[in-house]
Motif scaffolding. Structure first.
Motif, PDB file in Angstrom:
ATOM      1  N   GLY A 275     -17.158  27.293  62.867  1.00 28.47           N
ATOM      2  CA  GLY A 275     -18.481  27.422  62.258  1.00 28.47           C
ATOM      3  C   GLY A 275     -19.540  26.512  62.840  1.00 28.47           C
ATOM      4  N   THR A 276     -19.267  25.865  63.985  1.00 26.77           N
ATOM      5  CA  THR A 276     -20.264  24.985  64.610  1.00 26.77           C
ATOM      6  C   THR A 276     -20.605  25.489  66.002  1.00 26.77           C
ATOM      7  OG1 THR A 276     -18.657  23.477  65.614  1.00 26.77           O
ATOM      8  CG2 THR A 276     -19.360  22.990  63.351  1.00 26.77           C
ATOM      9  N   ILE A 277     -21.725  24.999  66.511  1.00 26.65           N
ATOM     10  CA  ILE A 277     -22.187  25.372  67.847  1.00 26.65           C
ATOM     11  C   ILE A 277     -22.548  24.100  68.589  1.00 26.65           C
ATOM     12  CG2 ILE A 277     -23.976  26.576  69.170  1.00 26.65           C
ATOM     13  CD1 ILE A 277     -24.219  28.523  66.801  1.00 26.65           C
ATOM     14  N   ARG A 278     -22.107  23.984  69.832  1.00 22.47           N
ATOM     15  CA  ARG A 278     -22.436  22.851  70.688  1.00 22.47           C
ATOM     16  C   ARG A 278     -23.377  23.315  71.794  1.00 22.47           C
ATOM     17  NH1 ARG A 278     -20.370  20.682  66.899  1.00 22.47           N
ATOM     18  NH2 ARG A 278     -18.590  19.274  66.930  1.00 22.47           N
ATOM     19  N   LEU A 279     -24.365  22.464  72.109  1.00 15.18           N
ATOM     20  CA  LEU A 279     -25.344  22.749  73.153  1.00 15.18           C
ATOM     21  C   LEU A 279     -25.349  21.633  74.179  1.00 15.18           C
ATOM     22  CD1 LEU A 279     -28.433  23.591  70.895  1.00 15.18           C
ATOM     23  CD2 LEU A 279     -26.787  25.201  71.834  1.00 15.18           C
ATOM     24  N   THR A 280     -25.632  21.974  75.419  1.00 15.40           N
ATOM     25  CA  THR A 280     -25.866  20.967  76.449  1.00 15.40           C
ATOM     26  C   THR A 280     -27.371  20.708  76.526  1.00 15.40           C
ATOM     27  OG1 THR A 280     -26.138  22.612  78.196  1.00 15.40           O
ATOM     28  CG2 THR A 280     -23.888  21.776  77.803  1.00 15.40           C
ATOM     29  N   THR A 281     -27.748  19.712  77.282  1.00 19.01           N
ATOM     30  CA  THR A 281     -29.162  19.367  77.439  1.00 19.01           C
ATOM     31  C   THR A 281     -29.957  20.541  78.003  1.00 19.01           C
ATOM     32  OG1 THR A 281     -28.567  17.059  77.791  1.00 19.01           O
ATOM     33  CG2 THR A 281     -30.748  17.726  78.518  1.00 19.01           C
ATOM     34  N   ASP A 282     -29.401  21.239  78.987  1.00 16.53           N
ATOM     35  CA  ASP A 282     -30.122  22.366  79.595  1.00 16.53           C
ATOM     36  C   ASP A 282     -30.348  23.492  78.599  1.00 16.53           C
ATOM     37  OD1 ASP A 282     -30.355  21.115  82.057  1.00 16.53           O
ATOM     38  OD2 ASP A 282     -28.519  21.999  82.850  1.00 16.53           O
ATOM     39  N   THR A 283     -29.349  23.782  77.785  1.00 14.80           N
ATOM     40  CA  THR A 283     -29.500  24.831  76.779  1.00 14.80           C
ATOM     41  C   THR A 283     -30.505  24.410  75.721  1.00 14.80           C
ATOM     42  OG1 THR A 283     -27.226  25.541  77.157  1.00 14.80           O
ATOM     43  CG2 THR A 283     -28.282  26.279  75.120  1.00 14.80           C
TER      44      THR A 283
ATOM     45  N   ARG B 286     -32.997  22.439  76.094  1.00 16.42           N
ATOM     46  CA  ARG B 286     -34.334  22.501  76.698  1.00 16.42           C
ATOM     47  C   ARG B 286     -34.926  23.910  76.558  1.00 16.42           C
ATOM     48  NH1 ARG B 286     -33.175  20.632  81.658  1.00 16.42           N
ATOM     49  NH2 ARG B 286     -33.125  18.523  80.846  1.00 16.42           N
ATOM     50  N   LEU B 287     -34.086  24.935  76.677  1.00 15.34           N
ATOM     51  CA  LEU B 287     -34.558  26.317  76.540  1.00 15.34           C
ATOM     52  C   LEU B 287     -34.889  26.676  75.093  1.00 15.34           C
ATOM     53  CD1 LEU B 287     -31.985  28.064  78.902  1.00 15.34           C
ATOM     54  CD2 LEU B 287     -34.404  27.627  79.376  1.00 15.34           C
ATOM     55  N   ALA B 288     -34.183  26.061  74.141  1.00  8.95           N
ATOM     56  CA  ALA B 288     -34.361  26.395  72.725  1.00  8.95           C
ATOM     57  C   ALA B 288     -35.161  25.333  71.967  1.00  8.95           C
ATOM     58  CB  ALA B 288     -32.993  26.560  72.076  1.00  8.95           C
ATOM     59  N   GLU B 289     -35.617  24.302  72.675  1.00  8.57           N
ATOM     60  CA  GLU B 289     -36.283  23.172  72.029  1.00  8.57           C
ATOM     61  C   GLU B 289     -37.474  23.622  71.191  1.00  8.57           C
ATOM     62  OE1 GLU B 289     -37.251  18.619  73.281  1.00  8.57           O
ATOM     63  OE2 GLU B 289     -37.565  20.174  74.773  1.00  8.57           O
TER      64      GLU B 289
ATOM     65  N   THR C 167     -43.015  30.912  67.781  1.00  8.06           N
ATOM     66  CA  THR C 167     -43.672  31.238  69.047  1.00  8.06           C
ATOM     67  C   THR C 167     -43.635  30.039  69.989  1.00  8.06           C
ATOM     68  OG1 THR C 167     -45.877  30.498  68.371  1.00  8.06           O
ATOM     69  CG2 THR C 167     -45.268  32.793  67.836  1.00  8.06           C
ATOM     70  N   ARG C 168     -43.817  30.299  71.280  1.00  5.52           N
ATOM     71  CA  ARG C 168     -43.871  29.214  72.263  1.00  5.52           C
ATOM     72  C   ARG C 168     -45.036  28.279  71.977  1.00  5.52           C
ATOM     73  NH1 ARG C 168     -44.155  31.363  78.014  1.00  5.52           N
ATOM     74  NH2 ARG C 168     -45.386  32.952  77.030  1.00  5.52           N
ATOM     75  N   MET C 169     -46.156  28.834  71.478  1.00  5.24           N
ATOM     76  CA  MET C 169     -47.311  28.007  71.174  1.00  5.24           C
ATOM     77  C   MET C 169     -46.993  27.032  70.040  1.00  5.24           C
ATOM     78  SD  MET C 169     -50.336  27.105  71.973  1.00  5.24           S
ATOM     79  CE  MET C 169     -50.758  28.386  73.105  1.00  5.24           C
ATOM     80  N   GLN C 170     -46.302  27.503  69.019  1.00  6.48           N
ATOM     81  CA  GLN C 170     -45.910  26.615  67.919  1.00  6.48           C
ATOM     82  C   GLN C 170     -44.962  25.529  68.423  1.00  6.48           C
ATOM     83  OE1 GLN C 170     -44.280  29.601  65.281  1.00  6.48           O
ATOM     84  NE2 GLN C 170     -46.050  29.494  63.923  1.00  6.48           N
ATOM     85  N   ALA C 171     -44.041  25.884  69.287  1.00  5.46           N
ATOM     86  CA  ALA C 171     -43.097  24.902  69.832  1.00  5.46           C
ATOM     87  C   ALA C 171     -43.842  23.865  70.662  1.00  5.46           C
ATOM     88  CB  ALA C 171     -42.024  25.601  70.673  1.00  5.46           C
ATOM     89  N   SER C 172     -44.798  24.296  71.477  1.00  7.76           N
ATOM     90  CA  SER C 172     -45.582  23.367  72.289  1.00  7.76           C
ATOM     91  C   SER C 172     -46.413  22.446  71.420  1.00  7.76           C
ATOM     92  CB  SER C 172     -46.510  24.133  73.240  1.00  7.76           C
ATOM     93  OG  SER C 172     -45.768  24.868  74.170  1.00  7.76           O
ATOM     94  N   ALA C 173     -47.015  22.992  70.376  1.00  7.49           N
ATOM     95  CA  ALA C 173     -47.835  22.180  69.475  1.00  7.49           C
ATOM     96  C   ALA C 173     -46.977  21.129  68.782  1.00  7.49           C
ATOM     97  CB  ALA C 173     -48.534  23.062  68.453  1.00  7.49           C
TER      98      ALA C 173
END
Length: 132
Positions: free
Chosen positions: A34-42, A44-47, A80-86
């Motif tokens: 029931g858990t998910i592990r991410l690397t730094t690169d992944t 960065r894409l979902a940040e 949205t990407r704009m919300q993430a950037s803000a």
């Protein structure tokens, strides 16, 4: 990542091989039920779209150096990407004082009942969407 064919002339399947699939497999093995592990690169894409708990560097078989690993804890309200950037903080508009003054004047005039139409034109990536 490399995709190669496996099978015969009558039936063909494909499999992905390479460092990306190896690391994804290792992250899957590290994750508990029931858990998910991410690397730094992944990450960065979902940040901005997800929330994570940093787990620190983790030794991963096949890698000389430990890999920075994060546990996915949930989704954020960002859509949205704009919300993430803000959320990360936007840089200031620089060198556009006269253009910004014109927009402010048009807004003030519209606020006083004098309708205005404003057109913003520019190359991709200059910040038109962000401006609006």
């Amino acid at each position: 990542m490399v995709v190669r064919s496996i099978g015969s002339d009558l039936h063909m399947d494909y499999t992905a091989v390479g460092a990306t699939t190896h690391l994804a497999s290792r992250m899957e093995q590290l994750a508990g039920p029931g858990t998910i592990r991410l690397t730094t690169d992944t990450l960065r894409l979902a940040e901005g779209y997800v929330t994570v708990n940093p787990l620190g560097p983790v030794p991963v078989k096949g890698y000389a150096q430990p890999v920075e690993v994060f546990e996915l804890t949930g989704a954020s309200s960002v859509r949205t990407r704009m919300q993430a950037s803000a959320g990360r903080g936007l840089s200031r508009f620089v060198g556009r004082k006269s253009e910004m003054d014109g927009l402010h004047q048009a807004l003030a005039a519209a606020g006083h009942g004098k309708g205005r139409v404003v057109s913003v034109v520019g190359e991709a990536g200059v910040g038109k969407s962000r401006l609006f």
